[in-house]
Enzyme design. Structure first.
Site, PDB file in Angstrom:
ATOM      1  N   ASP A 122      -3.890 -17.864   0.489  1.00 17.71           N
ATOM      2  CA  ASP A 122      -5.168 -18.497  -0.156  1.00 17.71           C
ATOM      3  C   ASP A 122      -6.143 -20.056   0.221  1.00 17.71           C
ATOM      4  OD1 ASP A 122      -1.995 -19.914   0.011  1.00 17.71           O
ATOM      5  OD2 ASP A 122      -2.314 -20.698  -2.200  1.00 17.71           O
ATOM      6  N   ASP A 130      -6.958  -6.623   4.278  1.00 22.31           N
ATOM      7  CA  ASP A 130      -7.669  -5.923   3.749  1.00 22.31           C
ATOM      8  C   ASP A 130      -9.064  -6.915   3.172  1.00 22.31           C
ATOM      9  OD1 ASP A 130      -9.301  -3.698   2.380  1.00 22.31           O
ATOM     10  OD2 ASP A 130      -8.405  -4.384   0.744  1.00 22.31           O
ATOM     11  N   LYS A 179       2.273 -15.274   2.990  1.00 25.60           N
ATOM     12  CA  LYS A 179       2.693 -16.106   1.736  1.00 25.60           C
ATOM     13  C   LYS A 179       3.868 -16.315   1.194  1.00 25.60           C
ATOM     14  CE  LYS A 179       1.254 -17.847  -2.168  1.00 25.60           C
ATOM     15  NZ  LYS A 179       0.042 -18.658  -2.601  1.00 25.60           N
ATOM     16  N   TYR A 228       0.622  -1.281   0.010  1.00 23.29           N
ATOM     17  CA  TYR A 228       0.164   0.450  -0.234  1.00 23.29           C
ATOM     18  C   TYR A 228       1.026   1.454  -0.060  1.00 23.29           C
ATOM     19  CZ  TYR A 228      -5.171  -1.636   0.667  1.00 23.29           C
ATOM     20  OH  TYR A 228      -5.982  -2.187   0.451  1.00 23.29           O
ATOM     21  N   ASP A 262     -12.515  -8.341   4.421  1.00 20.78           N
ATOM     22  CA  ASP A 262     -13.889  -8.094   3.779  1.00 20.78           C
ATOM     23  C   ASP A 262     -14.559  -9.488   3.585  1.00 20.78           C
ATOM     24  OD1 ASP A 262     -14.161  -5.841   2.819  1.00 20.78           O
ATOM     25  OD2 ASP A 262     -14.876  -5.981   0.864  1.00 20.78           O
TER      26      ASP A 262
HETATM   27  C1  LIG Z   1     -10.723   2.824   0.891  1.00 21.97           C
HETATM   28  C2  LIG Z   1      -9.709   1.775   0.872  1.00 21.97           C
HETATM   29  C3  LIG Z   1      -8.184   2.683   1.035  1.00 21.97           C
HETATM   30  C4  LIG Z   1      -9.533   0.897   2.047  1.00 21.97           C
HETATM   31  C5  LIG Z   1      -8.171  -0.061   1.918  1.00 21.97           C
HETATM   32  O1  LIG Z   1      -7.635  -0.936   1.159  1.00 21.97           O
HETATM   33  O2  LIG Z   1      -7.566  -0.111   3.019  1.00 21.97           O
HETATM   34  C6  LIG Z   1     -10.430  -0.066   2.812  1.00 21.97           C
HETATM   35  O3  LIG Z   1     -10.983  -0.700   1.732  1.00 21.97           O
HETATM   36  C7  LIG Z   1     -10.577  -0.468   3.835  1.00 21.97           C
HETATM   37  O4  LIG Z   1     -10.324  -2.019   4.109  1.00 21.97           O
HETATM   38  O5  LIG Z   1     -10.605   0.023   4.667  1.00 21.97           O
HETATM   39 MG   LIG Z   2     -11.813  -3.396   2.342  1.00 21.86          MG
END
Ligand SMILES: CC(C)[C@H](C(=O)O)[C@@H](O)C(=O)O
Ligand SMILES: [Mg+2]
Ligand SMILES: NC(=O)c1ccc[n+]([C@@H]2O[C@H](COP(=O)([O-])OP(=O)(O)OC[C@H]3O[C@@H](n4cnc5c(N)ncnc54)[C@H](O)[C@@H]3O)[C@@H](O)[C@H]2O)c1
Length: 356
Positions: free
Chosen positions: A222, A246, A190, A135, A250
């Site tokens: 993975d 990240d 990884k 990042y 999710d």
């Molecule tokens: C919007 C983006 C920069 C952010 C990230 O990738 O960290 C988001 O996906 C998160 O999870 O906070």
């Molecule tokens: Mg995110």
């Protein structure tokens, strides 16, 4: 105590308004100050993280953040894109430790896309390193490809890197969090392919020597993604780098029924923090009054616990959220037959009412 309120874009203002309502009825004398951020910052001041907004965030005891991003800004030069605001806040405030607790409230067992028996009782904590990795690594950009079969063509590139101290400090956060829970930590890497993550693994193993009471294991990312949907309850605390964290968080969000349920805390070394839902600005549902505000309200609870030293208030809010779920109130993302469909505001009002 001063709290910076940064609603941002899309559903950000709608969901943050609900968390602010909750904060306002706690009987505390918090000073709340609002500032634009993301696309809203760009529209107001020509920059996603206006100077005044950054100064407010730095001066405040904690930051409550909504979400940033909107398709209308996607073609701006990168430095002006809304997402730079949250990345800039994390970096400028030194918020290297991102805590994303994925908890399944029993009432939502049927809202998950996974079978209830796979997710019921789920309580895992994902700890994501937040200010390093690909990042932020330099160099990055688009250049002329220097070699190989595509020599001379344009190529995009980024740099994955982690300094030893960066890995050590997030490992300490993770081991200490595990000590307060079931004392099991999974480090996700990884290492089979990437130098950065072999190094990560070696350092985590070294830090483990200071925490002999915690059981440490390692998993490739993975496989971790697969195990999260196969048998998520096997995890206690997971620690990983910025990008893997990240993605995995999710995925973990859906175990809780909806990404609208997953709060987060982003902390510095002194527990000063920024609190935001793990989801984004959801432009597809913005302005419709249907977004789930619970991840933001639960983020406010984390803020009270970690940065403002108000554990009891945090517990009150979490109990109120459980109460409204038990009442059968659901926003569209967690709605199922036999429950009552409500909008963003009504959900916020119900939490306020449940606080008594
Ligand atoms: C919007 C983006 C920069 C952010 C990230 O990738 O960290 C988001 O996906 C998160 O999870 O906070
Ligand atoms: Mg995110
Ligand atoms: N920290 C942040 O501010 C942050 C985090 C992630 C994405 N983003 C940005 O948000 C924008 C949209 O990104 P995306 O669509 O990939 O991810 P998103 O998280 O905004 O939305 C993904 C899906 O989840 C739904 N959703 C998200 N939050 C919800 C809620 N509270 N209630 C009900 N449904 C909800 C959305 O409607 C959408 O269908 C992009 O500009 C992205 O960069 C910002």
């Amino acid at each position: 105590m001063k709290i910076a309120i940064l609603p941002g874009d899309g559903i950000g203002p709608e969901i943050v308004a609900q968390a602010v309502k909750v904060l306002n009825v706690l009987g505390e004398s918090f000073e709340l100050e609002t500032a634009p951020v993301g696309g809203a910052g760009y529209a107001a001041h020509g920059h996603p993280l206006p100077e005044g907004t950054l100064a407010l965030a730095k001066a405040a005891d904690a930051v409550l953040f909504g979400a940033v991003g909107d398709y209308q800004y996607d073609n701006l030069e990168r430095q002006f894109r809304p997402e730079q605001a949250i990345l800039g806040l994390r970096k400028n405030l030194g918020l290297f430790a991102n805590l994303r607790p994925a908890i399944l409230y029993p009432e939502l067992a049927g809202a998950s896309t996974l079978k209830p028996e796979v997710v019921s009782g789920l309580d895992i904590l994902i700890i994501r390193e937040l200010t390093g990795d690909i990042y932020f690594g330099q160099p990055r950009g688009v250049r002329e490809c220097p070699d190989g079969p595509f020599k001379g063509q344009r190529e995009g590139f980024d740099t994955m890197r982690y300094a030893e101290g960066e890995i050590r400090r997030i490992a300490h956060v993770a081991f200490q969090a595990a000590q307060k829970r079931d004392k099991r930590l999974t480090s996700v890497d990884k290492a089979n392919v990437l130098e950065t993550f072999q190094f990560w693994k070696d350092i985590v193993i070294d830090v483990h020597k200071e925490y002999p009471d915690v059981a440490l294991d390692h998993m490739y990312v993975d496989n971790a993604a697969m195990q999260l949907v196969r048998a998520p309850k096997k995890f206690d605390v997971m620690v990983t780098g910025n990008m893997f964290g990240d993605i995995l968080s999710d995925a973990a969000a859906m175990l809780t029924g909806s990404i609208g349920m997953l709060p987060s805390a982003s902390l510095d070394a002194n527990n000063k923090g920024l609190y935001e839902p793990s989801h984004g600005s959801a432009p597809d549902i913005a302005g419709k009054g249907i977004a789930n505000p619970l991840a933001t309200i639960l983020s406010a609870a984390m803020m009270l616990r970690y940065s403002l030293n108000r554990e009891e208030q945090a517990n009150r809010i979490e109990a109120a959220v459980k109460h409204v779920l038990a009442q059968g109130l659901r926003t569209a993302d967690i709605h199922e037959a036999g429950t009552t469909l409500v909008g963003t505001e009504a959900m916020g009002d119900a939490v306020v009412k449940a606080l008594g």
